[in-house]
Design a protein around this motif. Structure first.
Motif, PDB file in Angstrom:
ATOM      1  N   SER A  19       0.828  -1.208   0.000  1.00  0.00           N
ATOM      2  CA  SER A  19       0.000   0.000   0.000  1.00  0.00           C
ATOM      3  C   SER A  19       0.860   1.255   0.000  1.00  0.00           C
ATOM      4  N   TYR A  20       1.614   1.452   1.077  1.00  0.00           N
ATOM      5  CA  TYR A  20       2.468   2.653   1.153  1.00  0.00           C
ATOM      6  C   TYR A  20       3.517   2.625   0.047  1.00  0.00           C
ATOM      7  N   GLY A  21       4.155   1.457  -0.109  1.00  0.00           N
ATOM      8  CA  GLY A  21       5.264   1.335  -1.055  1.00  0.00           C
ATOM      9  C   GLY A  21       4.850   1.622  -2.487  1.00  0.00           C
ATOM     10  N   ARG A  22       3.741   1.018  -2.910  1.00  0.00           N
ATOM     11  CA  ARG A  22       3.300   1.225  -4.297  1.00  0.00           C
ATOM     12  C   ARG A  22       2.870   2.655  -4.541  1.00  0.00           C
ATOM     13  N   ALA A  23       2.265   3.290  -3.513  1.00  0.00           N
ATOM     14  CA  ALA A  23       1.723   4.631  -3.729  1.00  0.00           C
ATOM     15  C   ALA A  23       2.790   5.715  -3.614  1.00  0.00           C
TER      16      ALA A  23
END
Ligand code: PMP
Length: 410
Positions: A106-110
């Motif tokens: 979630s955080y990483g992809r965004a």
């Protein structure tokens, strides 16, 4: 002087009365893998299925209300356990592994862009390495490693030197499951934030041994598992700072995590933490997780830590008396686990043979292959301690170990 009554505590764990391999009393020293569960927590699971098994959040009936209240009560318990400011900062997951994957996906992809850098330490469990590798391959990121010295201590100067303007995230463990090293999280956070990076801390091994205060530590994310803190397997929690969770997109879609679902328009999502809890969770286990934390926090954690350190010290001194034995990881202030190897004796053989004496330890790479390789090893033996272990058990372990070593050496 002994303020924890270990005999009374032991009596709360039915499994500790088990005998194995004929009539050997079980000596359970594999607590870093999973801890045992007290009767009070077993009763909570039992009571759930006897009285109020129901799906949560949606129901209007009595059982659904009771299950929802107990489930959300656990969230409040976890919040208190971590001293998070807000209950919405606590996301239930399947455990530490899933919590880290949630942040990566979630955080990483965004928020991470091609060319950005992630720092992980050499002592990470595979669950705090592989999710970042998967993300790095997908997003074109690079991963840099914080080195560990021969004692098993993080090299803080090297850590600070690894930062570049592209460093966006640090993922580091609080306590090493393979060495027992306790990392200076406050210092790691200070340096990460000074460079504008976020920091995720893997608390799987810290939670059973020390007080955790996510606000005082200043971490952005903190993950831990129920089953290492006297609760059931398959559940854990992610703490994330509210503004981060609010900005993060969902990572799994399904029921529970939506506001409105439209096929001919826009589907909208629930607020944190529900945005990250798609589908029916492990309701009974989450409720029992809360019960386990309430059980555990009855004991002053300083006393628990002190007791476990006494066990660790006695075991360490005993192992060191064995000819050819070498302790792996001697960080000052280490906690929880004793890793060792013995010249000329395979760790695997020690694990198998000592089991015949009723002693459960772990042998292998402890899901920390890069770390073990950095020590030139494929495997160690690991004894790990919990609140209910005794000095008598340490003696049984050491006697059995000496016999095993003699047997193998012939
Ligand atoms: N990190 C560390 C340091 C661990 O010790 C463990 C469990 N061995 C994990 C992560 C993974 O925890 P879980 O399997 O409960 O997701």
């Amino acid at each position: 002087e002994l303020l924890l009554n270990v005999d009374v505590i032991r009596a709360e764990f039915p499994i500790l009365a088990r005998r194995v391999h004929g009539d050997r009393p079980l000596v359970y020293l594999d607590n870093a893998a999973t801890s045992q569960t007290p009767q009070a927590v077993i009763d909570v699971l039992d009571d759930y299925f006897h009285r109020y098994n129901a799906n949560i959040h949606r129901g209007l009936h009595c059982l659904a209300d009771e299950a929802t209240a107990a489930f959300e009560g656990s969230r409040e318990t976890v919040r208190g356990f971590l001293n998070a400011a807000d209950k919405r900062e606590i996301v239930f997951t399947r455990g530490t592994t899933e919590a880290i994957n949630l942040v990566a996906q979630s955080y990483g992809r965004a928020f991470l862009q091609p060319g950005d850098e992630i720092l992980v330490s050499m002592m990470e469990h595979h669950s705090n390495i592989v999710p970042w590798q998967l993300l790095a391959a997908e997003r074109g990121l690079s991963i840099k490693t914080i080195p560990v010295d021969t004692r098993g201590v993080l090299d803080l100067a090297a850590y600070a030197a690894l930062f570049t303007p592209r460093t966006k995230l640090v993922a580091v463990t609080h306590v090493s499951n393979a060495l027992g090293t306790v990392n200076p999280v406050d210092e790691l956070v200070r340096v990460a934030h000074a460079h504008g990076a976020r920091i995720l801390v893997d608390g799987a091994q810290a939670a059973p041994h020390q007080a955790i205060d996510v606000q005082a530590l200043g971490v952005d994310f903190y993950a831990f598992s129920s089953h290492k803190v006297y609760g059931p397997t398959g559940v854990g929690a992610l703490y994330g700072r509210l503004e981060l969770l609010e900005a993060m997109p969902p990572w799994q879609g399904g029921g529970e995590m939506i506001k409105l679902v439209r096929l001919d328009g826009e589907t909208t999502f629930a607020e944190p933490p529900h945005k990250f809890e798609a589908g029916t969770p492990a309701i009974a286990e989450v409720i029992a997780f809360g019960a386990a934390l309430r059980w555990f926090t009855r004991f002053p954690v300083d006393l628990v830590d002190e007791w476990e350190r006494r066990l660790l010290l006695a075991a360490t001194e005993g192992v060191k008396r064995i000819e050819g034995a070498r302790v792996i990881g001697e960080a000052p202030g280490k906690a929880g686990v004793l890793s060792f190897v013995i010249d000329g004796v395979h760790a695997q053989d020690i694990g198998l043979l000592i089991d015949q004496f009723g002693v459960a330890i772990r042998t292998g790479h402890h899901c920390a292959q890069p770390l073990l390789h950095s020590f030139g090893l494929d495997a160690t033996c690991r004894a790990s301690f919990a609140i209910y272990n005794t000095l008598g058990e340490v003696e049984t372990f050491l006697d059995a170990l000496e016999r095993v070593v003699k047997m193998v050496r012939g």
